[in-house]
Design a protein around this motif. Structure first.
Motif, PDB file in Angstrom:
ATOM      1  N   GLU A  41      50.496  17.735 -26.960  1.00 59.35           N
ATOM      2  CA  GLU A  41      50.323  18.070 -25.303  1.00 59.35           C
ATOM      3  C   GLU A  41      50.514  16.955 -24.552  1.00 59.35           C
ATOM      4  O   GLU A  41      49.910  15.843 -24.986  1.00 59.35           O
ATOM      5  N   GLN A  55      45.935  17.694 -30.705  1.00 58.11           N
ATOM      6  CA  GLN A  55      45.541  17.771 -29.235  1.00 58.11           C
ATOM      7  C   GLN A  55      43.857  17.656 -29.292  1.00 58.11           C
ATOM      8  O   GLN A  55      43.232  18.537 -29.515  1.00 58.11           O
ATOM      9  N   PRO A  56      43.654  16.468 -29.040  1.00 59.25           N
ATOM     10  CA  PRO A  56      42.163  16.071 -29.066  1.00 59.25           C
ATOM     11  C   PRO A  56      41.423  16.675 -27.797  1.00 59.25           C
ATOM     12  O   PRO A  56      41.842  17.225 -27.193  1.00 59.25           O
ATOM     13  N   VAL A  57      40.185  16.829 -28.027  1.00 62.46           N
ATOM     14  CA  VAL A  57      39.391  17.399 -27.144  1.00 62.46           C
ATOM     15  C   VAL A  57      39.422  16.490 -25.945  1.00 62.46           C
ATOM     16  O   VAL A  57      39.306  15.275 -25.780  1.00 62.46           O
ATOM     17  N   PRO A  58      39.715  17.105 -24.667  1.00 60.59           N
ATOM     18  CA  PRO A  58      39.828  16.381 -23.568  1.00 60.59           C
ATOM     19  C   PRO A  58      38.554  15.373 -23.189  1.00 60.59           C
ATOM     20  O   PRO A  58      37.581  16.013 -23.139  1.00 60.59           O
ATOM     21  N   GLY A  59      38.998  14.011 -22.748  1.00 59.75           N
ATOM     22  CA  GLY A  59      37.923  13.502 -22.535  1.00 59.75           C
ATOM     23  C   GLY A  59      37.205  12.880 -23.761  1.00 59.75           C
ATOM     24  O   GLY A  59      36.159  11.895 -23.548  1.00 59.75           O
ATOM     25  N   SER A  81      45.508   7.602 -30.793  1.00 58.49           N
ATOM     26  CA  SER A  81      44.999   8.250 -31.447  1.00 58.49           C
ATOM     27  C   SER A  81      45.721   9.507 -32.013  1.00 58.49           C
ATOM     28  O   SER A  81      45.821  10.017 -32.945  1.00 58.49           O
ATOM     29  N   VAL A  82      46.459   9.966 -31.038  1.00 57.05           N
ATOM     30  CA  VAL A  82      47.205  11.277 -31.131  1.00 57.05           C
ATOM     31  C   VAL A  82      48.619  10.789 -32.128  1.00 57.05           C
ATOM     32  O   VAL A  82      48.669  11.399 -33.227  1.00 57.05           O
ATOM     33  N   ARG A 111      40.400  17.885 -34.620  1.00 55.61           N
ATOM     34  CA  ARG A 111      39.170  18.072 -33.639  1.00 55.61           C
ATOM     35  C   ARG A 111      37.938  17.505 -34.279  1.00 55.61           C
ATOM     36  O   ARG A 111      36.935  18.465 -34.736  1.00 55.61           O
ATOM     37  N   ASN A 160      52.329  11.628 -24.605  1.00 49.39           N
ATOM     38  CA  ASN A 160      51.639  11.736 -26.002  1.00 49.39           C
ATOM     39  C   ASN A 160      53.166  12.088 -26.851  1.00 49.39           C
ATOM     40  O   ASN A 160      53.210  11.805 -27.779  1.00 49.39           O
ATOM     41  N   ASP A 177      41.040  10.969 -27.358  1.00 53.43           N
ATOM     42  CA  ASP A 177      42.078  11.336 -26.270  1.00 53.43           C
ATOM     43  C   ASP A 177      42.764  10.222 -25.893  1.00 53.43           C
ATOM     44  O   ASP A 177      42.740   9.871 -24.507  1.00 53.43           O
ATOM     45  N   ASP A 178      43.557   9.697 -26.431  1.00 51.39           N
ATOM     46  CA  ASP A 178      44.829   8.636 -26.089  1.00 51.39           C
ATOM     47  C   ASP A 178      45.940   8.640 -26.825  1.00 51.39           C
ATOM     48  O   ASP A 178      45.906   9.116 -28.045  1.00 51.39           O
TER      49      ASP A 178
END
Length: 537
Positions: free
Chosen positions: A54, A23-27, A35-36, A214, A58, A31-32
């Motif tokens: 999430e 779950q990348p840091v939002p923004g 990448s996920v 992260r 994704n 966050d795409d």
């Protein structure tokens, strides 16, 4: 619809495994979906048993690229409820269609747009497995009764007022395991050692997120740690009040910068003991940023009480924290001296990074335990007070263990044998070959040898660290090891000599204050603590 594994089959596939939360840091720059997917593939290739993803988009992208199970969730910021994780039935349906095998949802006891039972029914109707993210054992019990297949400790610490704790909730894992449903340990598992502790506590698997996926958080942890070392803060003023002496010291990290000592006169009373400590440190005023006190006896909710008044007659519920704050005008932490010493030996001494029981065998007998990176305090602050264990004397009478095996006990036995000798003199006589002294020491050793296997069975520490003037006296530990040799290996503890000596309590108390201060000043991030976890103090 693709056939999904049963909850039982999935549980077995996760057993003893790692779930990576991608779950990348939002923004943030990761966050795409692409990448996920890369994070997910890296985790799968490294041996992860499952993924926590999430967002339906994704989940669909990862399901197309990976072959291990996906725990899906949707996060929403809603005005009518604090719930964020999969709050709506529509979210459940979207995740199921995207390829999530498990659907996670917030099962905390807070206002919600959809009942927990309805979410679980929808998850099961779609042939998926329901994972309830909870914060308390009561919530776990409720979700289990409503049909949740898995329990996740995800929300522990995040539903209370104030910043979340810095370390994972191992106790909640252990309690939830007792309900009979598979438990996924999640939340602040940012070190392999902590993940291992969760498995020992009964978790079927451990979910790790920020520490793996992260980079922004990981980078910040290192930046903060380096900055803290590059610009050292003022030291902590540590105070150790024992039955015969009080030590004060300026402490920075694992180092005592300066140390002083004054006698503790039991008849003077608590106000005088604190004043004596303040007088000893008077010329250091302005050089420190907080006061950490390690004291004999019981400390709970800032109040100090004697456990054995014969060691030091502390008045019941003496307000030690407020009195120290008045004396020094600084933030104050206070705890039992043996608990502080246990933490010191865990951080810097003989038990570094290992589950341990610490015994200080001195004038009295104190103790402290560190398990799973947590200093055990107990419901009333009594945890580790080994010297207070009752030892039968007859049918209607008992002694405390410290009445029979401490320095005071050894001196009392010497007087009963017609010898005017304190514990130090008894050991000197034993070294000189005096049989009366050897008998007294052997009796004390025997009482300890009968107590330690029970403590080993109760806590199963990796090591029992022995400290204190009696514990570290020449020949004492070898005699104790010999007395323990008659017990089965499972009950026979591994003993180690304390390394920090009289400084253990000072170093441990100062470190605990450092960690509390760091937590309060960095409430928005939860970095690992250089291999050590901060206890709840």
């Amino acid at each position: 619809m693709t056939s999904q594994p049963s909850a039982t089959a999935l549980t077995e596939s996760l057993r003893g495994g790692l779930v990576v939360s991608c779950q990348p840091v939002p923004g943030g720059p990761f966050d795409d979906p692409e990448s996920v997917v890369r994070f997910a593939l890296a985790a799968q290739n490294a041996g992860a048993s499952a993924l926590r993803i999430e967002g339906a988009a994704n989940v669909a992208a990862v399901a197309a690229a990976c072959s291990i199970p996906i725990i899906g969730l949707v996060k929403r910021d809603l005005t009518e409820t604090p719930l964020r994780i999969t709050p709506w039935v529509e979210d459940v349906i979207a995740l199921a269609e995207a390829g999530a095998v498990i659907v996670a949802f917030d099962a905390t006891d807070r206002p919600r747009p959809v009942a927990i039972g309805t979410l679980i029914e929808t998850i099961h109707a779609r042939g998926r497995i329901a994972m309830a993210d909870i914060a308390t054992i009561a919530e776990a019990r409720n979700a289990s009764a409503l049909g949740a297949d898995l329990i996740g400790t995800t929300m522990s610490g995040y539903t209370d007022v104030g910043p979340p704790p810095r370390t994972p909730d191992i106790r909640l894992v252990r309690e939830a395991f007792g309900l009979g449903k598979p438990v996924l340990a999640e939340g602040r598992y940012n070190e392999p050692r902590l993940a291992a502790a969760a498995i020992r506590a009964g978790a079927i698997a451990v979910v790790v997120g920020s520490a793996i996926t992260r980079p922004e958080h990981i980078t910040q942890w290192f930046v903060d740690a380096i900055a803290a070392e590059a610009t050292p803060q003022k030291p902590v003023l540590a105070i150790d009040i024992g039955g015969t002496k009080t030590a004060v010291a300026l402490v920075r990290g694992d180092r005592i910068i300066e140390r002083r000592q004054v006698p503790t006169r039991p008849a003077d009373g608590a106000e005088v003991w604190l004043s004596a400590a303040a007088d000893a440190a008077r010329d250091w005023r302005g050089q420190y940023r907080g006061v950490a006190a390690a004291v004999t006896g019981l400390v709970r909710e800032g109040r100090w009480t004697a456990v054995n008044p014969a060691t030091l007659p502390v008045p019941e519920d003496f307000p030690i924290v407020s009195r120290l704050a008045e004396q020094f005008g600084q933030p104050v932490l206070a705890l039992n001296d043996a608990q502080a010493a246990a933490w010191g030996e865990y951080c810097f001494g003989a038990g570094q990074g290992r589950d341990l029981l610490f015994l200080t065998i001195s004038s009295g007998i104190g103790g402290g335990a560190v398990v799973g990176g947590q200093l055990l305090r107990g419901a009333g602050g009594l945890a580790g007070h080994v010297g207070q264990i009752p030892v039968p004397a007859s049918v209607n009478r008992h002694h405390r263990l410290e009445d029979l095996a401490s320095g005071f006990a050894i001196a009392t036995a010497a007087r009963a044998a017609g010898q005017d000798a304190d514990a130090k003199a008894v050991f000197a006589a034993m070294a000189a070959g005096e049989t009366w002294a050897e008998r007294i020491v052997d009796a004390a050793v025997e009482h300890l040898a009968l107590a330690l296997p029970g403590l080993q069975a109760l806590l199963d520490p990796q090591v029992i660290v022995i400290g204190g003037g009696v514990g570290l006296a020449t020949g004492f530990v070898p005699r104790l090891e010999a007395a323990l040799s008659r017990f089965p290996s499972a009950l026979r503890p591994s003993l180690a000599l304390a390394r920090l000596g009289a400084d253990a309590g000072l170093l441990g108390a100062a470190d605990l204050l450092d960690r509390r201060t760091h937590l309060e000043s960095h409430a928005t991030t939860l970095p690992p603590a250089a291999g050590l976890a901060a206890p709840d103090v």
